[in-house]
Write a protein that holds these residues in place. Sequence first.
Motif, PDB file in Angstrom:
ATOM      1  N   HIS A  13       0.849  -1.186   0.000  1.00 22.25           N
ATOM      2  CA  HIS A  13       0.000   0.000   0.000  1.00 22.25           C
ATOM      3  C   HIS A  13       0.888   1.240   0.000  1.00 22.25           C
ATOM      4  N   ILE A  14       0.612   2.129  -0.937  1.00 23.16           N
ATOM      5  CA  ILE A  14       1.354   3.381  -1.045  1.00 23.16           C
ATOM      6  C   ILE A  14       0.337   4.517  -0.999  1.00 23.16           C
ATOM      7  N   ARG A  15       0.519   5.419  -0.068  1.00 27.95           N
ATOM      8  CA  ARG A  15      -0.379   6.576   0.077  1.00 27.95           C
ATOM      9  C   ARG A  15       0.418   7.839  -0.251  1.00 27.95           C
ATOM     10  N   LEU A  16      -0.119   8.574  -1.217  1.00 28.50           N
ATOM     11  CA  LEU A  16       0.588   9.745  -1.726  1.00 28.50           C
ATOM     12  C   LEU A  16       0.071  11.044  -1.136  1.00 28.50           C
ATOM     13  N   LYS A  17       0.929  12.036  -1.169  1.00 28.90           N
ATOM     14  CA  LYS A  17       0.505  13.395  -0.865  1.00 28.90           C
ATOM     15  C   LYS A  17      -0.403  13.858  -2.001  1.00 28.90           C
ATOM     16  N   PRO A  18      -1.395  14.695  -1.709  1.00 27.58           N
ATOM     17  CA  PRO A  18      -2.259  15.199  -2.778  1.00 27.58           C
ATOM     18  C   PRO A  18      -1.440  15.886  -3.873  1.00 27.58           C
ATOM     19  N   GLY A  19      -1.855  15.660  -5.111  1.00 24.54           N
ATOM     20  CA  GLY A  19      -1.196  16.289  -6.248  1.00 24.54           C
ATOM     21  C   GLY A  19       0.030  15.561  -6.765  1.00 24.54           C
ATOM     22  N   CYS A  20       0.310  14.357  -6.257  1.00 26.37           N
ATOM     23  CA  CYS A  20       1.535  13.644  -6.639  1.00 26.37           C
ATOM     24  C   CYS A  20       1.294  12.415  -7.515  1.00 26.37           C
ATOM     25  N   VAL A  21       0.077  12.220  -7.996  1.00 27.37           N
ATOM     26  CA  VAL A  21      -0.232  11.008  -8.753  1.00 27.37           C
ATOM     27  C   VAL A  21       0.621  10.899 -10.014  1.00 27.37           C
ATOM     28  N   GLU A  22       0.701  11.963 -10.802  1.00 29.74           N
ATOM     29  CA  GLU A  22       1.469  11.894 -12.055  1.00 29.74           C
ATOM     30  C   GLU A  22       2.948  11.629 -11.786  1.00 29.74           C
ATOM     31  N   GLN A  23       3.499  12.275 -10.773  1.00 28.49           N
ATOM     32  CA  GLN A  23       4.896  12.025 -10.408  1.00 28.49           C
ATOM     33  C   GLN A  23       5.091  10.575  -9.983  1.00 28.49           C
ATOM     34  N   ARG A  37      15.996   2.622  -7.006  1.00 24.63           N
ATOM     35  CA  ARG A  37      15.668   3.938  -7.569  1.00 24.63           C
ATOM     36  C   ARG A  37      14.230   4.335  -7.248  1.00 24.63           C
ATOM     37  N   THR A  38      13.338   3.370  -7.347  1.00 26.11           N
ATOM     38  CA  THR A  38      11.929   3.672  -7.104  1.00 26.11           C
ATOM     39  C   THR A  38      11.663   3.982  -5.636  1.00 26.11           C
ATOM     40  N   THR A  39      12.201   3.181  -4.725  1.00 25.31           N
ATOM     41  CA  THR A  39      11.950   3.449  -3.310  1.00 25.31           C
ATOM     42  C   THR A  39      12.528   4.798  -2.891  1.00 25.31           C
ATOM     43  N   GLU A  40      13.657   5.172  -3.459  1.00 26.56           N
ATOM     44  CA  GLU A  40      14.225   6.502  -3.179  1.00 26.56           C
ATOM     45  C   GLU A  40      13.310   7.599  -3.719  1.00 26.56           C
ATOM     46  N   LEU A  77       7.159  11.604  -2.186  1.00 22.70           N
ATOM     47  CA  LEU A  77       5.781  11.608  -2.676  1.00 22.70           C
ATOM     48  C   LEU A  77       4.770  11.024  -1.700  1.00 22.70           C
ATOM     49  N   MET A  78       5.225  10.224  -0.767  1.00 20.13           N
ATOM     50  CA  MET A  78       4.310   9.505   0.125  1.00 20.13           C
ATOM     51  C   MET A  78       3.863  10.367   1.298  1.00 20.13           C
ATOM     52  N   SER A  79       2.582  10.240   1.635  1.00 19.75           N
ATOM     53  CA  SER A  79       2.035  11.006   2.750  1.00 19.75           C
ATOM     54  C   SER A  79       2.316  10.339   4.090  1.00 19.75           C
ATOM     55  N   THR A  80       2.457   9.023   4.112  1.00 15.56           N
ATOM     56  CA  THR A  80       2.643   8.303   5.374  1.00 15.56           C
ATOM     57  C   THR A  80       4.107   8.103   5.735  1.00 15.56           C
ATOM     58  N   GLY A  81       5.007   8.314   4.792  1.00 17.91           N
ATOM     59  CA  GLY A  81       6.424   8.141   5.071  1.00 17.91           C
ATOM     60  C   GLY A  81       6.934   6.739   4.826  1.00 17.91           C
ATOM     61  N   GLU A  82       6.043   5.759   4.737  1.00 18.16           N
ATOM     62  CA  GLU A  82       6.487   4.398   4.456  1.00 18.16           C
ATOM     63  C   GLU A  82       5.387   3.619   3.759  1.00 18.16           C
ATOM     64  N   ARG A  83       5.813   2.573   3.075  1.00 17.74           N
ATOM     65  CA  ARG A  83       4.879   1.673   2.416  1.00 17.74           C
ATOM     66  C   ARG A  83       4.412   0.630   3.419  1.00 17.74           C
ATOM     67  N   GLN A  84       3.169   0.227   3.311  1.00 23.21           N
ATOM     68  CA  GLN A  84       2.638  -0.817   4.178  1.00 23.21           C
ATOM     69  C   GLN A  84       2.554  -2.099   3.361  1.00 23.21           C
ATOM     70  N   LYS A  85       3.064  -3.203   3.927  1.00 18.37           N
ATOM     71  CA  LYS A  85       3.137  -4.460   3.193  1.00 18.37           C
ATOM     72  C   LYS A  85       2.342  -5.549   3.897  1.00 18.37           C
ATOM     73  N   GLN A  86       1.715  -6.388   3.065  1.00 20.07           N
ATOM     74  CA  GLN A  86       1.035  -7.583   3.540  1.00 20.07           C
ATOM     75  C   GLN A  86       1.562  -8.743   2.706  1.00 20.07           C
ATOM     76  N   PHE A  87       1.735  -9.908   3.345  1.00 19.38           N
ATOM     77  CA  PHE A  87       2.303 -11.067   2.663  1.00 19.38           C
ATOM     78  C   PHE A  87       1.318 -12.228   2.711  1.00 19.38           C
ATOM     79  N   PHE A  88       1.256 -12.970   1.597  1.00 10.26           N
ATOM     80  CA  PHE A  88       0.326 -14.083   1.478  1.00 10.26           C
ATOM     81  C   PHE A  88       0.991 -15.235   0.723  1.00 10.26           C
TER      82      PHE A  88
END
Length: 106
Positions: free
Chosen positions: A7-17, A73-76, A81-92
């Motif tokens: 799960h990646i949550r972005l700051k408003p206005g950052c979708v295109e970036q 490169r992508t995680t950097e 761009l992220m509003s929460t500061g980190e990605r949330q992961k779930q594993f299955f």
Amino acid sequence: MFVQLVHIRLKPGCVEQFLEVFRVNYEGTRAEPGNYRFDVLQDPEDENHFVIYEVFENAAAVDAHRQTEHYRRTTEGLKALMSTGERQKQFFNLVMPDHAAALAGE
């Protein structure tokens, strides 16, 4: 097989970036030998919430993915761009479809 939802949550206005930054990881990951699926999903009720659906052969393939240049490169690039500061992961563990059907793309 190993499934990861990110799960990646972005700051408003950052979708295109986000789409520009994430395309590097999308294209690179889909070319990895241990990757079976790598889908980018956007929440229809919140345009700033994305879920990445990843299916890998096993946990070792995920570990190899995390060592790639496109992942680094992508995680950097996501940090600003992220509003929460980190990605949330779930594993299955994938139990249906079976391994052969998944490999055949069914």
